[in-house]
Design an enzyme around this catalytic site. Structure first.
Site, PDB file in Angstrom:
ATOM      1  N   HIS A  86       3.536  -6.782   4.113  1.00 38.40           N
ATOM      2  CA  HIS A  86       1.836  -6.505   4.578  1.00 38.40           C
ATOM      3  C   HIS A  86       1.486  -6.908   5.928  1.00 38.40           C
ATOM      4  O   HIS A  86       1.995  -7.488   6.746  1.00 38.40           O
ATOM      5  CB  HIS A  86       1.014  -7.005   3.747  1.00 38.40           C
ATOM      6  CG  HIS A  86       1.000  -6.968   2.021  1.00 38.40           C
ATOM      7  ND1 HIS A  86       0.237  -5.851   2.547  1.00 38.40           N
ATOM      8  CD2 HIS A  86       1.970  -7.077   0.444  1.00 38.40           C
ATOM      9  CE1 HIS A  86       0.404  -5.929   0.612  1.00 38.40           C
ATOM     10  NE2 HIS A  86       1.029  -6.263   0.407  1.00 38.40           N
ATOM     11  N   HIS A 104       0.627  -1.272   0.101  1.00 33.20           N
ATOM     12  CA  HIS A 104       0.285  -0.028   0.370  1.00 33.20           C
ATOM     13  C   HIS A 104       0.678   0.912   0.031  1.00 33.20           C
ATOM     14  O   HIS A 104       1.998   1.059  -0.117  1.00 33.20           O
ATOM     15  CB  HIS A 104      -0.926   0.079   0.955  1.00 33.20           C
ATOM     16  CG  HIS A 104      -1.031  -1.366   1.067  1.00 33.20           C
ATOM     17  ND1 HIS A 104      -3.310  -1.829  -0.149  1.00 33.20           N
ATOM     18  CD2 HIS A 104      -1.646  -2.029   1.999  1.00 33.20           C
ATOM     19  CE1 HIS A 104      -3.332  -3.048   0.393  1.00 33.20           C
ATOM     20  NE2 HIS A 104      -2.551  -3.402   1.791  1.00 33.20           N
ATOM     21  N   GLU A 110      -1.574   0.397   8.112  1.00 32.97           N
ATOM     22  CA  GLU A 110      -0.670  -1.212   7.587  1.00 32.97           C
ATOM     23  C   GLU A 110       0.191  -0.475   6.467  1.00 32.97           C
ATOM     24  O   GLU A 110       1.348  -0.679   6.251  1.00 32.97           O
ATOM     25  CB  GLU A 110      -1.566  -1.959   6.583  1.00 32.97           C
ATOM     26  CG  GLU A 110      -1.027  -2.914   6.009  1.00 32.97           C
ATOM     27  CD  GLU A 110      -1.521  -3.981   5.082  1.00 32.97           C
ATOM     28  OE1 GLU A 110      -1.285  -5.244   4.493  1.00 32.97           O
ATOM     29  OE2 GLU A 110      -3.227  -3.775   4.999  1.00 32.97           O
ATOM     30  N   GLU A 136       2.674 -11.407   5.433  1.00 33.42           N
ATOM     31  CA  GLU A 136       1.383 -10.491   6.304  1.00 33.42           C
ATOM     32  C   GLU A 136       1.810 -10.991   8.056  1.00 33.42           C
ATOM     33  O   GLU A 136       2.431 -12.010   8.475  1.00 33.42           O
ATOM     34  CB  GLU A 136       0.210 -11.323   6.286  1.00 33.42           C
ATOM     35  CG  GLU A 136      -0.666 -11.514   4.665  1.00 33.42           C
ATOM     36  CD  GLU A 136      -1.458 -10.119   4.630  1.00 33.42           C
ATOM     37  OE1 GLU A 136      -1.109  -8.962   5.678  1.00 33.42           O
ATOM     38  OE2 GLU A 136      -1.925 -10.066   3.521  1.00 33.42           O
TER      39      GLU A 136
END
Length: 328
Positions: free
Chosen positions: A210, A117, A154, A292
């Site tokens: 992430h 992101h 995030e 993640e």
């Protein structure tokens, strides 16, 4: 700013003096030597990831077992396929913070880090909602990502861990490229461009950082591996095997260094998930995985993800996995 602790320069030996102090100094030498030996014996790495640069990298061993995935919130890194990943045995006990060995050992290696992101995506929703071709179908250019309940995003997390990881890898001589950094570009890049950056750099390894946004009570990390995709612009056949190797090593070292358990809601406890719906993996021509690091919506994981000391451990674990992969 360096994220690893300073090197220790041992004191230089004193030159003996002549005269009446010689006997007294000679009597002090054994005590000083004993003190130095005691210091060396206890001077190990701390639990905040600031370990000795000379510590040896230890790679994780893994066995294989199929698993099925559960669904997760919508995102480019959060829509699982039906995976059959290789089992990673979470045999980690206490977290450790030993640093990878041998400065310069990665000289000549190129690593691309993709911070998931972008902090600016919130101000560019029209741009990131634009659809791009990921080989198998079209998906949004990017998303805003998730956040903790207290508002730590995030995008902030992934950029922080990426900086720490970059510092660790560069200290060993690697050439490291980030897909975006400190608001440049101000949004994105799109998922297809993120893959293209790794391809054009001819990266020896690429990783996308992430954190998940699952339900409270769902916690733990998982590493996402590319599945076999041969459609449109996507052809992952050449990278599936090396990416699985990279992912297994990252997962094994991550659980050992951070103490974070493999996910309890996806991957059947292996810490590994295979997916075919991610543009960042489908369009990659170099070994690449996603990680993640934890669930931002779970209070226990959020406490870790918002801790700078733990984020240093996360970077250390990922770094050791990449180093292990590149050394073969």
């Amino acid at each position: 700013m360096s994220y690893v602790g300073p090197d220790f320069d041992p004191p230089q030996p004193r030159r003996p003096r002549r005269g009446p102090l010689t006997v007294a100094l000679a009597a002090l030498v054994p005590g000083a030597l004993l003190g130095w030996l005691v210091y060396e014996a206890v001077g190990g790495s701390g639990d905040d990831g600031k370990g000795s640069d000379q510590a040896t990298v230890r790679s994780s061993t893994a066995s294989t077992s199929p698993s099925a995935a559960a669904s997760s919130p919508s995102d480019d890194a959060k829509q699982p396929d039906s995976p059959k990943p290789t089992l990673v045995s979470p045999t980690s006990s206490a977290p450790t913070s030993s640093a990878p060995a041998a400065s310069g050992s990665l000289r000549g290696k190129v690593i691309v880090i993709d911070p998931g992101h972008n902090p600016g995506n919130f101000q560019h929703t029209a741009e990131i909602n634009r659809k791009v071709n990921i080989g198998t179908n079209f998906k949004e250019c990017d998303t805003t990502g998730t956040s903790t309940n207290a508002g730590y995003t995030e995008a902030q997390f992934t950029l922080d861990v990426s900086h720490r990881l970059k510092a660790l890898l560069e200290k060993q001589g690697a050439t490291v490229k980030l897909t975006h950094d400190n608001g440049s570009p101000s949004w994105g890049p799109c998922v297809d461009q993120r893959a293209r950056i790794g391809n054009e750099a001819r990266a020896d390894a690429a990783i996308s950082i992430h954190a998940d946004g699952a339900a409270a009570g769902d916690r733990g990390f998982h590493v996402i591996l590319p599945g076999i995709v041969h459609a449109g612009a996507a052809d992952t056949r050449a990278i599936v095997a090396p990416s699985a190797d990279l992912g297994e090593r990252v997962a094994g070292n991550f659980v050992r260094v951070t103490g974070e358990p493999p996910s309890n809601y996806i991957g059947d406890g292996t810490g590994l998930v295979t997916r075919k719906d991610l543009g960042g993996l489908n369009l990659s021509t170099v070994p690449k995985v996603f990680i993640e690091c934890g669930n931002m919506r779970d209070s226990k994981d959020a406490a870790l993800l918002t801790s700078p000391a733990w984020r240093q451990k996360a970077a250390q674990g990922i770094s050791e996995g990449i180093v292990s992969f590149l050394r073969g």
